[in-house]
Design a protein around this motif. Structure first.
Motif, PDB file in Angstrom:
ATOM      1  N   THR A  32     -16.994  20.916 -23.294  1.00  0.00           N
ATOM      2  CA  THR A  32     -16.643  19.491 -23.364  1.00  0.00           C
ATOM      3  C   THR A  32     -15.265  19.243 -22.761  1.00  0.00           C
ATOM      4  OG1 THR A  32     -17.971  19.295 -25.367  1.00  0.00           O
ATOM      5  CG2 THR A  32     -16.441  17.507 -24.896  1.00  0.00           C
ATOM      6  N   LEU A  33     -14.321  20.161 -22.984  1.00  0.00           N
ATOM      7  CA  LEU A  33     -12.994  20.028 -22.381  1.00  0.00           C
ATOM      8  C   LEU A  33     -13.082  20.028 -20.857  1.00  0.00           C
ATOM      9  CD1 LEU A  33     -10.877  22.269 -24.764  1.00  0.00           C
ATOM     10  CD2 LEU A  33     -10.452  19.855 -24.289  1.00  0.00           C
ATOM     11  N   LEU A  34     -13.980  20.835 -20.312  1.00  0.00           N
ATOM     12  CA  LEU A  34     -14.180  20.836 -18.864  1.00  0.00           C
ATOM     13  C   LEU A  34     -14.711  19.480 -18.396  1.00  0.00           C
ATOM     14  CD1 LEU A  34     -15.778  24.366 -18.302  1.00  0.00           C
ATOM     15  CD2 LEU A  34     -13.472  23.631 -17.685  1.00  0.00           C
ATOM     16  N   ASP A  35     -15.620  18.899 -19.185  1.00  0.00           N
ATOM     17  CA  ASP A  35     -16.164  17.584 -18.833  1.00  0.00           C
ATOM     18  C   ASP A  35     -15.066  16.521 -18.859  1.00  0.00           C
ATOM     19  OD1 ASP A  35     -18.655  18.777 -18.667  1.00  0.00           O
ATOM     20  OD2 ASP A  35     -19.247  18.186 -20.699  1.00  0.00           O
ATOM     21  N   VAL A  36     -14.245  16.545 -19.899  1.00  0.00           N
ATOM     22  CA  VAL A  36     -13.192  15.536 -20.027  1.00  0.00           C
ATOM     23  C   VAL A  36     -12.134  15.718 -18.947  1.00  0.00           C
ATOM     24  CG1 VAL A  36     -11.350  14.649 -21.545  1.00  0.00           C
ATOM     25  CG2 VAL A  36     -13.589  15.238 -22.496  1.00  0.00           C
ATOM     26  N   THR A  67      -5.818  17.206 -25.585  1.00  0.00           N
ATOM     27  CA  THR A  67      -5.752  18.584 -25.084  1.00  0.00           C
ATOM     28  C   THR A  67      -5.733  18.624 -23.564  1.00  0.00           C
ATOM     29  OG1 THR A  67      -6.862  19.444 -27.061  1.00  0.00           O
ATOM     30  CG2 THR A  67      -6.921  20.820 -25.081  1.00  0.00           C
ATOM     31  N   VAL A  68      -6.565  17.813 -22.930  1.00  0.00           N
ATOM     32  CA  VAL A  68      -6.578  17.774 -21.468  1.00  0.00           C
ATOM     33  C   VAL A  68      -5.239  17.296 -20.930  1.00  0.00           C
ATOM     34  CG1 VAL A  68      -7.551  16.540 -19.481  1.00  0.00           C
ATOM     35  CG2 VAL A  68      -9.071  17.529 -21.207  1.00  0.00           C
ATOM     36  N   LEU A  69      -4.670  16.248 -21.533  1.00  0.00           N
ATOM     37  CA  LEU A  69      -3.382  15.737 -21.067  1.00  0.00           C
ATOM     38  C   LEU A  69      -2.262  16.741 -21.312  1.00  0.00           C
ATOM     39  CD1 LEU A  69      -3.637  11.997 -22.200  1.00  0.00           C
ATOM     40  CD2 LEU A  69      -3.886  12.925 -19.891  1.00  0.00           C
ATOM     41  N   LEU A  70      -2.290  17.432 -22.449  1.00  0.00           N
ATOM     42  CA  LEU A  70      -1.269  18.437 -22.725  1.00  0.00           C
ATOM     43  C   LEU A  70      -1.369  19.596 -21.731  1.00  0.00           C
ATOM     44  CD1 LEU A  70      -1.333  18.524 -26.640  1.00  0.00           C
ATOM     45  CD2 LEU A  70       0.499  17.647 -25.190  1.00  0.00           C
ATOM     46  N   ARG A  71      -2.558  20.012 -21.396  1.00  0.00           N
ATOM     47  CA  ARG A  71      -2.717  21.082 -20.402  1.00  0.00           C
ATOM     48  C   ARG A  71      -2.148  20.661 -19.048  1.00  0.00           C
ATOM     49  NH1 ARG A  71      -8.909  23.290 -21.687  1.00  0.00           N
ATOM     50  NH2 ARG A  71      -8.316  24.641 -23.443  1.00  0.00           N
ATOM     51  N   SER A  82      -4.719  26.259 -18.209  1.00  0.00           N
ATOM     52  CA  SER A  82      -6.000  25.548 -18.210  1.00  0.00           C
ATOM     53  C   SER A  82      -6.899  25.928 -19.375  1.00  0.00           C
ATOM     54  CB  SER A  82      -6.747  25.798 -16.893  1.00  0.00           C
ATOM     55  OG  SER A  82      -7.021  27.182 -16.731  1.00  0.00           O
ATOM     56  N   GLN A  83      -6.622  27.053 -20.040  1.00  0.00           N
ATOM     57  CA  GLN A  83      -7.437  27.459 -21.180  1.00  0.00           C
ATOM     58  C   GLN A  83      -6.666  27.388 -22.502  1.00  0.00           C
ATOM     59  OE1 GLN A  83     -10.740  28.098 -20.641  1.00  0.00           O
ATOM     60  NE2 GLN A  83     -10.214  27.519 -18.539  1.00  0.00           N
ATOM     61  N   TRP A  84      -5.443  26.913 -22.472  1.00  0.00           N
ATOM     62  CA  TRP A  84      -4.594  26.944 -23.660  1.00  0.00           C
ATOM     63  C   TRP A  84      -4.836  25.733 -24.558  1.00  0.00           C
ATOM     64  CZ3 TRP A  84       0.271  29.714 -24.880  1.00  0.00           C
ATOM     65  CH2 TRP A  84       0.343  30.949 -24.231  1.00  0.00           C
ATOM     66  N   LEU A  85      -4.507  25.919 -25.831  1.00  0.00           N
ATOM     67  CA  LEU A  85      -4.499  24.830 -26.808  1.00  0.00           C
ATOM     68  C   LEU A  85      -3.049  24.577 -27.224  1.00  0.00           C
ATOM     69  CD1 LEU A  85      -7.549  25.794 -29.071  1.00  0.00           C
ATOM     70  CD2 LEU A  85      -7.494  24.218 -27.121  1.00  0.00           C
ATOM     71  N   PHE A  86      -2.695  23.307 -27.359  1.00  0.00           N
ATOM     72  CA  PHE A  86      -1.328  22.910 -27.691  1.00  0.00           C
ATOM     73  C   PHE A  86      -1.341  21.765 -28.699  1.00  0.00           C
ATOM     74  CE2 PHE A  86      -1.325  24.072 -23.152  1.00  0.00           C
ATOM     75  CZ  PHE A  86      -0.303  25.001 -23.086  1.00  0.00           C
ATOM     76  N   THR A  87      -0.225  21.607 -29.407  1.00  0.00           N
ATOM     77  CA  THR A  87       0.129  20.331 -30.010  1.00  0.00           C
ATOM     78  C   THR A  87       1.258  19.757 -29.158  1.00  0.00           C
ATOM     79  OG1 THR A  87       1.894  21.099 -31.490  1.00  0.00           O
ATOM     80  CG2 THR A  87      -0.381  21.262 -32.305  1.00  0.00           C
TER      81      THR A  87
END
Length: 400
Positions: A32-36, A67-71, A82-87
């Protein structure tokens, strides 16, 4: 449940929970992250893009968009996030990859425990150079993100002020933000800097701090190791505190300029005269200035100071790779004189550097009303002290 708040830049910020992180880490979340990420999410398209994403992905939409915007923002700090998770807060405080890799090189071969590992930025660099690495954090959400970002590193949940390892070098990056707002007092860090010093007294300790930290305050807290100021891409990024056992003997202050792989320390010679301007004026890198090593830098390159209390240096030869300002004219500063001098050099655009004079460069530039064709620079500074003090402007041409 995903909560939203306003950050210190006025933007909407998502506060993640463990269920949301678990979804983002799942195969479904990854796809889904790839789609977004296929959405532009620019100022022109954001409203329609967000509406479309919400129709498709419902309750997960806010976390996916965040998540997409943070990446995308993280590309200024990481080679491939491109594969990381952030706050939001974790990304703002995360160490830029080249800075983390520099620190990891200094810790090569050591056993290291990152006691405030957050989402794993330091661990990603340490795992390739340290003998053994372990990370811990008190925040369960950031720790869950770290388990995704650095899956090959041993992690545990622990309070940084309650040691769970022995013998390892302790690395700490105390939080300097709360709800998106900066904290400047080291006693207001989380955990407080003085508590870190007390808890790990007698152990090898490395602490990342804000670059503007007060050196005298560190001394009052009993710190007797090395303060390293690091810059990257022309910007001072951090102060790193190295306890005595990790510091180079005789070094208390170090400036590290990653762009040129250069280091200056207070153990270097600092024989530096004060003299009128020569052919070139040099504005040393911010790490050199912040570390108080301007004279040491000058001595290395055969430069001199224009004034003992001002960081501008001068010389007849420009050090290799250093941007300098070739002096075309020196004048006693007034707006009228400067305007006339710039007109005489056919200036049409000008950058203005200021030290020691209460002048707003942007406002001054507008008041110059330049109409020429040349791109020039002005170095505006105060020379002398007491009654002999005078504001002086140097009209220059930058080397690049």
């Amino acid at each position: 449940m995903v909560l939203q708040r306003h950050g210190d830049r006025g933007q909407t910020v998502v506060d993640f929970d463990l269920d949301t992180v678990a979804y983002l880490r799942s195969d479904a979340g990854t796809q889904t992250l790839l789609d977004v990420d296929g959405y532009a999410l620019t100022d022109n398209t954001r409203v329609s893009d967000i509406a479309s994403i919400r129709r498709q992905f419902g309750d997960h939409a806010s976390a996916l968009i965040e998540t997409v915007l943070l990446r995308r923002r993280a590309t200024t700090k990481f080679a491939d996030p491109s594969q990381w998770l952030f706050t939001d807060d974790a990304l703002q405080q995360a160490t830029a990859q080249p800075v983390a890799e520099h620190r990891a090189r200094r810790l090569a071969g050591a056993c290291v425990h990152d006691v405030t590992c957050s989402i794993g930025a330091e661990l990603a660099a340490l795992r390739t150079s340290a003998r053994y690495v372990v990370g811990s954090d008190i925040d369960p959400v950031r720790l869950a993100m770290a388990r995704h970002n650095v899956a090959d590193v041993v992690l545990c949940r622990a309070d940084a002020l309650r040691p769970v390892t022995r013998d390892a070098v302790v690395l700490a990056d105390p939080a300097r933000r709360s709800a998106g707002r900066r904290r400047f007092d080291p006693l207001g860090y989380t955990p407080p800097l003085d508590r870190l010093f007390d808890v790990y007294r007698g152990r090898d300790l490395v602490v990342k701090c804000a670059p503007g930290i007060d050196f005298d305050e560190l001394t009052r807290m009993g710190f007797d190791g090395e303060v390293e100021i690091t810059s990257l891409q022309g910007s001072v990024r951090e102060a790193c505190l190295w306890s005595r056992g990790l510091a180079e003997p005789g070094v208390r202050r170090r400036a590290t300029v990653l762009d040129s792989a250069e280091q200056i320390t207070d153990a270097d010679p600092d024989d530096c005269p004060v003299a009128p301007a020569g052919r070139w004026i040099v504005d040393p890198d911010g790490a050199v200035v912040r570390a108080g090593l301007v004279r040491h830098y000058a001595a290395r390159y055969g430069l001199w100071q224009l004034d003992p209390d001002i960081a501008y240096l001068s010389g007849d030869r420009l050090p290799d790779g250093v941007r300098g300002f070739e002096v075309l004219e020196e004048i006693g500063y007034s707006e009228k004189r400067l305007r006339q001098a710039l007109a005489g050099h056919d200036a049409g655009a000008v950058e203005i550097l200021v030290r020691g004079v209460d002048v707003d460069p942007d406002a001054l530039r507008k008041r110059m009303k330049l109409r020429g064709t040349q791109q020039l620079s002005v170095v505006l500074t105060r020379i002398g002290s007491g009654k002999a003090s005078r504001a002086t402007a140097f009209v220059c041409r930058a080397s690049r």
